[in-house]
Design a protein around this motif. Structure first.
Motif, PDB file in Angstrom:
ATOM      1  N   MET A   3       0.718  -1.137   0.022  1.00  0.00           N
ATOM      2  CA  MET A   3      -0.086   0.119  -0.107  1.00  0.00           C
ATOM      3  C   MET A   3       0.812   1.094  -0.019  1.00  0.00           C
ATOM      4  O   MET A   3       2.098   1.144   0.708  1.00  0.00           O
ATOM      5  N   ASP A   4       0.323   2.501  -0.630  1.00  0.00           N
ATOM      6  CA  ASP A   4       0.865   3.753  -0.514  1.00  0.00           C
ATOM      7  C   ASP A   4       1.046   4.145   0.851  1.00  0.00           C
ATOM      8  O   ASP A   4      -0.092   4.138   1.571  1.00  0.00           O
ATOM      9  N   LYS A   5       2.054   4.550   1.446  1.00  0.00           N
ATOM     10  CA  LYS A   5       2.063   5.075   2.718  1.00  0.00           C
ATOM     11  C   LYS A   5       2.272   6.577   2.690  1.00  0.00           C
ATOM     12  O   LYS A   5       3.118   7.114   2.381  1.00  0.00           O
ATOM     13  N   ILE A   6       1.367   7.326   3.719  1.00  0.00           N
ATOM     14  CA  ILE A   6       1.278   8.734   3.693  1.00  0.00           C
ATOM     15  C   ILE A   6       1.665   9.114   5.060  1.00  0.00           C
ATOM     16  O   ILE A   6       1.036   8.540   6.365  1.00  0.00           O
ATOM     17  N   LEU A   7       2.559   9.928   5.262  1.00  0.00           N
ATOM     18  CA  LEU A   7       2.829  10.740   6.562  1.00  0.00           C
ATOM     19  C   LEU A   7       1.947  11.781   6.702  1.00  0.00           C
ATOM     20  O   LEU A   7       2.069  12.787   6.018  1.00  0.00           O
ATOM     21  N   VAL A   8       1.145  11.859   7.799  1.00  0.00           N
ATOM     22  CA  VAL A   8       0.152  13.065   7.994  1.00  0.00           C
ATOM     23  C   VAL A   8       0.852  14.106   9.337  1.00  0.00           C
ATOM     24  O   VAL A   8       0.756  13.271  10.426  1.00  0.00           O
ATOM     25  N   ASP A  10       0.295  17.000  11.630  1.00  0.00           N
ATOM     26  CA  ASP A  10      -0.277  18.126  12.270  1.00  0.00           C
ATOM     27  C   ASP A  10      -0.571  18.127  13.803  1.00  0.00           C
ATOM     28  O   ASP A  10      -0.546  17.000  14.324  1.00  0.00           O
ATOM     29  N   ASP A  11      -0.465  19.230  14.233  1.00  0.00           N
ATOM     30  CA  ASP A  11      -0.677  18.942  15.884  1.00  0.00           C
ATOM     31  C   ASP A  11      -2.201  19.158  16.190  1.00  0.00           C
ATOM     32  O   ASP A  11      -2.258  19.330  17.472  1.00  0.00           O
ATOM     33  N   GLU A  12      -3.090  19.292  15.550  1.00  0.00           N
ATOM     34  CA  GLU A  12      -4.371  19.367  15.824  1.00  0.00           C
ATOM     35  C   GLU A  12      -5.154  18.030  15.428  1.00  0.00           C
ATOM     36  O   GLU A  12      -5.263  17.413  14.450  1.00  0.00           O
ATOM     37  N   PRO A  13      -5.417  17.255  16.793  1.00  0.00           N
ATOM     38  CA  PRO A  13      -6.178  15.961  16.526  1.00  0.00           C
ATOM     39  C   PRO A  13      -7.310  15.780  15.723  1.00  0.00           C
ATOM     40  O   PRO A  13      -7.156  14.690  15.128  1.00  0.00           O
ATOM     41  N   ALA A  14      -8.097  16.649  15.704  1.00  0.00           N
ATOM     42  CA  ALA A  14      -9.367  16.559  14.730  1.00  0.00           C
ATOM     43  C   ALA A  14      -8.801  16.536  13.407  1.00  0.00           C
ATOM     44  O   ALA A  14      -9.498  15.711  12.692  1.00  0.00           O
ATOM     45  N   ILE A  15      -7.828  17.267  12.966  1.00  0.00           N
ATOM     46  CA  ILE A  15      -7.357  17.242  11.541  1.00  0.00           C
ATOM     47  C   ILE A  15      -6.818  16.107  11.199  1.00  0.00           C
ATOM     48  O   ILE A  15      -7.102  15.298  10.245  1.00  0.00           O
ATOM     49  N   VAL A  16      -5.662  15.460  12.143  1.00  0.00           N
ATOM     50  CA  VAL A  16      -5.239  14.222  12.096  1.00  0.00           C
ATOM     51  C   VAL A  16      -6.386  13.033  11.987  1.00  0.00           C
ATOM     52  O   VAL A  16      -6.079  12.178  11.054  1.00  0.00           O
ATOM     53  N   THR A  17      -7.222  13.039  12.758  1.00  0.00           N
ATOM     54  CA  THR A  17      -8.227  12.166  12.773  1.00  0.00           C
ATOM     55  C   THR A  17      -9.104  12.111  11.601  1.00  0.00           C
ATOM     56  O   THR A  17      -9.040  11.049  10.663  1.00  0.00           O
ATOM     57  N   LEU A  18      -9.454  13.291  10.939  1.00  0.00           N
ATOM     58  CA  LEU A  18     -10.223  13.436   9.692  1.00  0.00           C
ATOM     59  C   LEU A  18      -9.175  12.992   8.613  1.00  0.00           C
ATOM     60  O   LEU A  18     -10.030  12.144   7.825  1.00  0.00           O
ATOM     61  N   LEU A  19      -8.093  13.320   8.430  1.00  0.00           N
ATOM     62  CA  LEU A  19      -7.382  13.115   7.311  1.00  0.00           C
ATOM     63  C   LEU A  19      -6.807  11.403   7.282  1.00  0.00           C
ATOM     64  O   LEU A  19      -6.905  10.813   6.332  1.00  0.00           O
ATOM     65  N   SER A  20      -6.630  10.828   8.688  1.00  0.00           N
ATOM     66  CA  SER A  20      -6.294   9.596   8.885  1.00  0.00           C
ATOM     67  C   SER A  20      -7.544   8.773   8.251  1.00  0.00           C
ATOM     68  O   SER A  20      -7.538   7.665   7.425  1.00  0.00           O
ATOM     69  N   TYR A  21      -9.002   9.160   8.505  1.00  0.00           N
ATOM     70  CA  TYR A  21      -9.712   8.413   8.212  1.00  0.00           C
ATOM     71  C   TYR A  21     -10.054   8.325   6.859  1.00  0.00           C
ATOM     72  O   TYR A  21     -10.387   7.428   6.040  1.00  0.00           O
ATOM     73  N   ASN A  22      -9.783   9.357   6.328  1.00  0.00           N
ATOM     74  CA  ASN A  22     -10.398   9.478   4.685  1.00  0.00           C
ATOM     75  C   ASN A  22      -9.210   8.760   3.850  1.00  0.00           C
ATOM     76  O   ASN A  22      -9.385   8.416   2.719  1.00  0.00           O
ATOM     77  N   LEU A  23      -7.818   9.031   4.386  1.00  0.00           N
ATOM     78  CA  LEU A  23      -6.904   8.278   3.686  1.00  0.00           C
ATOM     79  C   LEU A  23      -7.020   6.788   3.615  1.00  0.00           C
ATOM     80  O   LEU A  23      -6.695   6.363   2.885  1.00  0.00           O
ATOM     81  N   GLU A  29      -1.971   3.269   3.637  1.00  0.00           N
ATOM     82  CA  GLU A  29      -1.488   3.292   4.969  1.00  0.00           C
ATOM     83  C   GLU A  29      -1.102   4.518   5.617  1.00  0.00           C
ATOM     84  O   GLU A  29      -0.544   5.251   4.726  1.00  0.00           O
ATOM     85  N   VAL A  30      -1.418   4.896   6.722  1.00  0.00           N
ATOM     86  CA  VAL A  30      -1.331   6.157   7.334  1.00  0.00           C
ATOM     87  C   VAL A  30      -0.341   6.089   8.681  1.00  0.00           C
ATOM     88  O   VAL A  30      -0.571   5.365   9.565  1.00  0.00           O
ATOM     89  N   VAL A  31       0.742   7.092   8.750  1.00  0.00           N
ATOM     90  CA  VAL A  31       1.259   7.093   9.717  1.00  0.00           C
ATOM     91  C   VAL A  31       1.233   8.623  10.307  1.00  0.00           C
ATOM     92  O   VAL A  31       1.339   9.570   9.148  1.00  0.00           O
ATOM     93  N   THR A  32       1.223   8.852  11.590  1.00  0.00           N
ATOM     94  CA  THR A  32       0.810  10.378  11.732  1.00  0.00           C
ATOM     95  C   THR A  32       2.096  10.601  12.833  1.00  0.00           C
ATOM     96  O   THR A  32       2.621  10.123  13.315  1.00  0.00           O
ATOM     97  N   ILE A  51       4.140  13.156   1.845  1.00  0.00           N
ATOM     98  CA  ILE A  51       4.187  13.689   3.209  1.00  0.00           C
ATOM     99  C   ILE A  51       3.283  15.094   3.211  1.00  0.00           C
ATOM    100  O   ILE A  51       3.474  15.783   2.238  1.00  0.00           O
ATOM    101  N   LEU A  52       2.407  14.716   3.975  1.00  0.00           N
ATOM    102  CA  LEU A  52       1.263  15.936   4.049  1.00  0.00           C
ATOM    103  C   LEU A  52       1.588  16.765   5.423  1.00  0.00           C
ATOM    104  O   LEU A  52       1.436  16.160   6.548  1.00  0.00           O
ATOM    105  N   LEU A  53       2.149  17.859   5.387  1.00  0.00           N
ATOM    106  CA  LEU A  53       2.769  18.519   6.176  1.00  0.00           C
ATOM    107  C   LEU A  53       2.455  20.055   6.601  1.00  0.00           C
ATOM    108  O   LEU A  53       2.432  20.680   5.986  1.00  0.00           O
ATOM    109  N   ASP A  54       1.692  20.107   7.867  1.00  0.00           N
ATOM    110  CA  ASP A  54       1.220  21.313   8.774  1.00  0.00           C
ATOM    111  C   ASP A  54       2.542  22.367   8.672  1.00  0.00           C
ATOM    112  O   ASP A  54       3.779  21.711   9.361  1.00  0.00           O
ATOM    113  N   LEU A  55       2.332  23.526   8.547  1.00  0.00           N
ATOM    114  CA  LEU A  55       3.622  24.349   8.943  1.00  0.00           C
ATOM    115  C   LEU A  55       3.705  24.614  10.213  1.00  0.00           C
ATOM    116  O   LEU A  55       4.991  24.948  10.789  1.00  0.00           O
ATOM    117  N   MET A  56       2.597  25.166  11.087  1.00  0.00           N
ATOM    118  CA  MET A  56       2.762  25.517  12.304  1.00  0.00           C
ATOM    119  C   MET A  56       2.946  24.403  13.319  1.00  0.00           C
ATOM    120  O   MET A  56       1.717  23.658  13.443  1.00  0.00           O
TER     121      MET A  56
END
Length: 242
Positions: A3-8, A10-23, A29-32, A51-56
């Motif tokens: 499987m393609d593996k994506i690194l997510v 972000d320091d906001e749990p809600a965004i990590v959860t949202l992205l992980s679920y949809n990916l 495969e998702v690593v956070t 790699i999906l990378l938040d700046l802040m």
């Protein structure tokens, strides 16, 4: 099949959860990670498709993570996540070597489209019948005046001196070279080089072309290689360059 593996990241749990679920629903495969330090360590230690990378981020911001990954020759496509109106972050992130950016707020559908686009651009086309090892490799080398572009080595030099281009800048240059003399619209460039067609995002084309001119033009204020055709787009002219 792996499987393609994506690194997510972000320091906001809600965004990590949202992205992980949809990916995961899309088959990835998702690593956070929730901070820049962990993101850097994971990016160096593991192989990711994107790699999906938040700046802040705490500890290390996304800019620093991008910079260090590129310094270590990690070529994994990076999509940075920025505030909606922060043009400086977008430009700086792209200059450091990020491949694309997404502005908050975003939809999961847009994120998936952007990830698919950068993955598609990063994966080389398969060759049905590879040449025997004994045959020499036919290197794609283009010489334009004092510039030498070696596509096999991902290298550009001027009079023997290396010019440092980001992966996306190099890809953009090759795209122009292969279409020399043709006027290319921003939409066409966006679709072919970035792999998606969002008219509202054509600014990313102008940013990259500006950076590319700074590196390959003798006088970026009076470009001779990449010319602006007002009302249409850009044209690459190498025949009379020297």
């Amino acid at each position: 099949m792996t499987m393609d593996k994506i690194l997510v990241v972000d320091d906001e749990p809600a965004i990590v959860t949202l992205l992980s679920y949809n990916l995961k629903q899309a088959g990835y495969e998702v690593v956070t990670a929730t901070n820049g330090k962990d993101a850097l360590e994971l990016g160096l230690a593991q192989s990711f498709t994107c790699i999906l990378l938040d700046l802040m981020l705490p500890q290390l911001d996304g800019m620093e993570v991008t910079k260090r990954l590129r310094q270590e020759k990690v070529r994994t496509p990076i999509i940075i996540v920025t505030a909606k109106n922060d043009e400086f972050d977008k430009v700086f992130g792209l200059e450091l070597g990020a491949d694309d950016y997404i502005t908050k707020p975003f939809s999961p559908r847009e994120v998936l489209a952007r990830i698919k686009a950068v993955i598609r651009r990063a994966v080389p086309e398969t060759v049905e019948s590879p040449q025997p090892v004994s045959q020499p490799v036919n290197r794609a080398i283009t010489v334009i005046g004092d510039l030498r572009i070696d596509q096999d080595k991902f290298q550009v030099t001027r009079n023997g001196e290396k010019i440092s281009l980001t992966p996306k800048e190099f890809e953009l240059l090759v795209y122009f070279i292969e279409r020399e003399g043709r006027v290319l619209s921003r939409d066409a460039i966006l679709n072919h080089v970035w792999g998606y067609d969002y008219a509202s995002e054509t600014r990313i084309v102008d940013i990259h072309i500006s950076h590319l001119r700074e590196k390959i033009e003798l006088d970026p204020k009076k470009p001779r290689l990449i010319r602006t055709v007002r009302g249409f787009g850009y044209e690459f002219v190498g025949e009379d360059y020297g």
